[in-house]
Design a protein around this motif. Structure first.
Motif, short mmCIF file in Angstrom:
data_model
loop_
_atom_site.label_atom_id
_atom_site.label_comp_id
_atom_site.label_asym_id
_atom_site.label_seq_id
_atom_site.Cartn_x
_atom_site.Cartn_y
_atom_site.Cartn_z
N ARG A 21 55.94 65.54 -27.32
CA ARG A 21 56.36 65.49 -25.92
C ARG A 21 57.42 64.43 -25.66
NH1 ARG A 21 50.37 66.34 -23.52
NH2 ARG A 21 50.41 68.60 -23.34
N GLN A 22 57.42 63.37 -26.50
CA GLN A 22 58.47 62.36 -26.34
C GLN A 22 59.85 62.96 -26.56
OE1 GLN A 22 57.89 58.68 -28.46
NE2 GLN A 22 55.67 58.80 -28.28
N ILE A 45 60.72 66.03 -25.68
CA ILE A 45 61.00 67.10 -24.72
C ILE A 45 60.94 66.53 -23.30
CG2 ILE A 45 60.27 69.35 -23.88
CD1 ILE A 45 58.79 69.73 -26.55
N GLY A 46 62.08 66.46 -22.65
CA GLY A 46 62.09 65.95 -21.28
C GLY A 46 61.76 67.07 -20.32
N MET A 47 61.01 66.74 -19.25
CA MET A 47 60.72 67.79 -18.28
C MET A 47 60.95 67.28 -16.87
SD MET A 47 57.50 70.31 -18.07
CE MET A 47 57.77 71.91 -17.37
N LEU A 106 58.44 52.80 -18.02
CA LEU A 106 57.03 52.90 -18.41
C LEU A 106 56.84 53.47 -19.82
CD1 LEU A 106 54.00 52.64 -17.57
CD2 LEU A 106 54.14 55.03 -16.85
N ALA A 107 57.34 54.66 -20.04
CA ALA A 107 57.12 55.30 -21.34
C ALA A 107 57.86 54.60 -22.49
CB ALA A 107 57.49 56.78 -21.27
N MET A 131 55.78 51.56 -23.35
CA MET A 131 54.46 51.84 -23.92
C MET A 131 54.55 52.53 -25.27
SD MET A 131 51.93 53.00 -20.92
CE MET A 131 50.48 52.56 -21.86
N LEU A 132 55.51 53.43 -25.40
CA LEU A 132 55.49 54.31 -26.56
C LEU A 132 56.51 53.94 -27.63
CD1 LEU A 132 55.13 57.64 -24.59
CD2 LEU A 132 53.31 56.27 -25.63
N ARG A 138 64.25 59.23 -15.85
CA ARG A 138 62.98 58.91 -16.51
C ARG A 138 62.81 59.76 -17.77
NH1 ARG A 138 57.48 60.06 -13.26
NH2 ARG A 138 58.24 62.20 -13.41
N MET A 158 63.61 58.65 -22.67
CA MET A 158 62.91 58.86 -23.94
C MET A 158 63.81 59.51 -24.98
SD MET A 158 60.06 57.45 -23.71
CE MET A 158 59.02 58.05 -25.06
N ARG A 207 51.89 62.72 -19.03
CA ARG A 207 51.68 63.37 -20.33
C ARG A 207 52.99 63.90 -20.88
NH1 ARG A 207 46.63 64.64 -22.06
NH2 ARG A 207 47.72 64.29 -24.01
N THR A 208 53.86 64.37 -19.97
CA THR A 208 55.13 64.96 -20.37
C THR A 208 56.03 63.96 -21.09
OG1 THR A 208 55.05 66.60 -18.63
CG2 THR A 208 57.20 66.07 -19.48
N VAL A 209 56.01 62.70 -20.66
CA VAL A 209 56.83 61.71 -21.38
C VAL A 209 56.13 61.20 -22.63
CG1 VAL A 209 58.36 60.92 -19.55
CG2 VAL A 209 56.06 59.94 -19.74
N GLY A 210 54.91 61.67 -22.87
CA GLY A 210 54.25 61.35 -24.14
C GLY A 210 53.05 60.42 -24.04
N LEU A 211 52.67 60.03 -22.82
CA LEU A 211 51.49 59.17 -22.70
C LEU A 211 50.23 59.95 -23.07
CD1 LEU A 211 53.44 57.24 -21.25
CD2 LEU A 211 51.70 56.86 -19.51
N GLN A 258 46.22 56.49 -21.67
CA GLN A 258 47.37 55.74 -21.15
C GLN A 258 47.74 56.23 -19.75
OE1 GLN A 258 49.92 56.61 -24.49
NE2 GLN A 258 49.87 54.49 -25.22
N LYS A 262 47.64 53.67 -16.65
CA LYS A 262 48.91 53.21 -16.07
C LYS A 262 49.34 54.00 -14.84
CE LYS A 262 50.06 49.94 -18.91
NZ LYS A 262 50.43 48.59 -18.49
#
Ligand SMILES: Nc1ncnc2c1ncn2[C@@H]1O[C@H](COP(=O)(O)OP(=O)(O)O)[C@@H](O)[C@H]1O
Ligand SMILES: [Mg+2]
Lengths: 264, 218
Positions: A95-96, A98-100, A119-120, A123-124, A168, A172, B123-127, B131, B135
């Protein structure tokens, strides 16, 4: 921008949806859908409400898992069969990439614009505050929202919210961007600013799959258009053919009704 | 005999020490009730049945029985099985857990009320699920239930008087001690009422401040 994607069959598809099937109970929403998108290609999906466009788009990043068929991104199968824990890990990584972008933006209201974008990555990707800030500033600059970096979403217009939502997703560094009616919830005068951002991405050869009701926009940026109805792809082709000279009666009917609706 | 408020200054320090204990116990128990409440809420909503059930039984016990009984149980009861909890700690734990159960209900409502699109976007950005919960969902749920949680905290302040029964010299018990030496119940109970009221006003002010601060984040 339009690089005749249809004829690039020699190349391996970047996004590859094979025999996608989705049922909710006895209701079959997607019926054996196939869609291949090349790297840098822009595909528009049009069709009446309830035809399965969102379901198809959301199958790509597994928000709505398929009940049959496969989804591939480059050489990775997205919806592969793994034990639950492993699958969660796998899908979070996929999912990282694939932007939606959603119709209703879905910005995080408790975070500022900066917080939404960082945020992402923090964190990621383990970015430090400074690195994440630099990244956020660059992405927000790209969508023309840099000066609102410390605002909360509630303090922005719809068009501004959607541009932040795009930033946003871009933060990623995704390989492909999915847009689900990104401008449908906007007041008409705010549509253009979002369209411009999407055009800019198109010029940068971002791979994009766009569900839209805006035919003129689809015609101007897309390489290929799919018309979906009742869970099947009725017809697909380059925009000049799809919008000017479609083969299927259902496509003609849809476009006629749609254009009539747009100019009452 | 008439009223004579001039006896108060001589015993004021006893009463104020009591007030200090009341504030400490309230703060401690509020913290326990907040963290415990969130913990219970997450368990109730997301844990597998086998984990959920014992916690549900626990919540049922704390909701369905008098706080007084719970304090007795923690302070006098646990000694018998070799767990000697100091009175102040017993008070904080008892009050804290009691209100954690009530806060948990509020947090659950708050979590369920957060728009589904929020989790999808996260979830879409990968969390991961956790998480996204930590958050994105929980902060919004907390923000949305500040007013009712604030009301619970004011009930907690008032119920902290019950801790006097296990011998903690908080506000109410210190007043009783002063009354024991002066035989002036009216004067001291009025004083104590005023002090509770002031603490109460202070808590409401804090709550309003927090609410104003989160206003933009809706
Ligand atoms: N969670 C769900 N449960 C049952 N049916 C659903 C669900 N989500 C979508 N559908 C149905 O699937 C069909 C396709 O929906 P959708 O993909 O949202 O269409 P579109 O985006 O083209 O408007 C619709 O008939 C819709 O009612
Ligand atoms: Mg849709």
């Amino acid at each position: 921008m339009k690089d005749e994607g249809d004829h690039m069959t020699d190349q391996k598809p970047f996004v590859d949806i094979r025999h996608a099937q989705k049922s909710y109970g006895t209701l079959e929403v997607l019926k054996d859908i196939n869609l291949q998108v090349q790297k840098g290609q822009i595909v528009a999906i049009i069709g009446p409400s309830g035809s399965g466009k969102s379901t198809l788009l959301r199958a790509i990043n597994d928000l709505d898992p398929l009940t049959g068929g496969e989804v591939w991104l480059e050489d990775k199968q997205i919806n592969k069969n793994l034990p639950h824990r492993q699958y969660e890990k796998h899908i979070n990584l996929v999912r990282q990439e694939i932007g939606m972008v959603f119709q209703h933006f879905n910005l995080f209201p408790h975070l500022t614009v900066r917080g939404n974008v960082t945020l992402a990555p923090k964190m990621l990707k383990g970015l430090s505050d400074v690195e994440a800030n630099t990244l956020a500033e660059a992405q927000l600059d790209k969508v023309g929202m840099l000066e609102r970096i410390d605002y909360y979403p509630s303090q922005l217009s719809g068009g501004q919210k959607q541009r932040v939502a795009i930033a946003r997703a871009l933060a990623m560094n995704p390989k492909v961007m999915l847009f689900d009616e990104a401008t449908s919830a906007l007041d008409p005068e705010l549509v253009e600013e979002v369209n411009l951002v999407m055009k800019k991405l198109a010029e940068e050869h971002m791979t994009m799959i766009i569900v839209t009701h805006e035919m003129s926009f689809a015609e101007s940026v897309c390489d290929r258009v799919l018309f979906m109805d009742q869970g099947v792809v009725v017809e697909e082709g380059p925009p000049e053919v799809m919008f000017r000279n479609p083969t299927s009666d259902r496509t003609k009917e849809f476009l006629r009704k749609h254009l009539a609706g747009q100019h009452p | 005999m008439g009223l004579d408020f001039t006896v108060i200054p001589q015993y004021l320090d006893i009463v104020l020490w009591g007030a200090l204990w009341t504030i400490l116990i309230t703060l401690g128990a509020a913290t326990v009730s907040f963290i415990g409440g969130m913990f219970l809420a997450v368990i109730a909503l997301y844990a597998p049945l086998l984990v959920r059930l014992p916690f549900r039984a626990f919540a049922f016990l704390f909701m369905g029985t008098p706080l007084l009984l719970q304090l007795f149980l923690i302070y006098f009861g646990l000694v018998q099985v070799g767990i000697d909890v100091p009175a102040v700690m017993a008070g904080i734990i008892g009050l804290g857990l009691h209100f954690a159960v009530y806060n948990s209900e509020l947090f659950q409502t708050g979590i369920l009320a957060v728009d589904k699109g929020q989790v999808e976007a996260a979830r879409t950005v990968g969390l991961s699920r956790m998480q996204a919960l930590r958050k994105v969902v929980v902060p919004q749920a907390v923000r949305d239930v500040i007013p009712p949680i604030g009301n619970n905290m004011i009930s907690l302040l008032k119920d902290s008087a019950l801790v006097s029964v296990i011998g903690v010299s908080e506000l109410t018990l210190s007043a009783q001690r002063a009354i024991g030496s002066t035989y002036r119940p009216f004067e001291f109970y009025v004083l104590v009422a005023v002090i509770y009221y002031i603490i109460n006003l202070f808590m409401e002010a804090v709550q309003r401040r927090v609410e104003r601060r989160v206003q933009a984040s809706r």
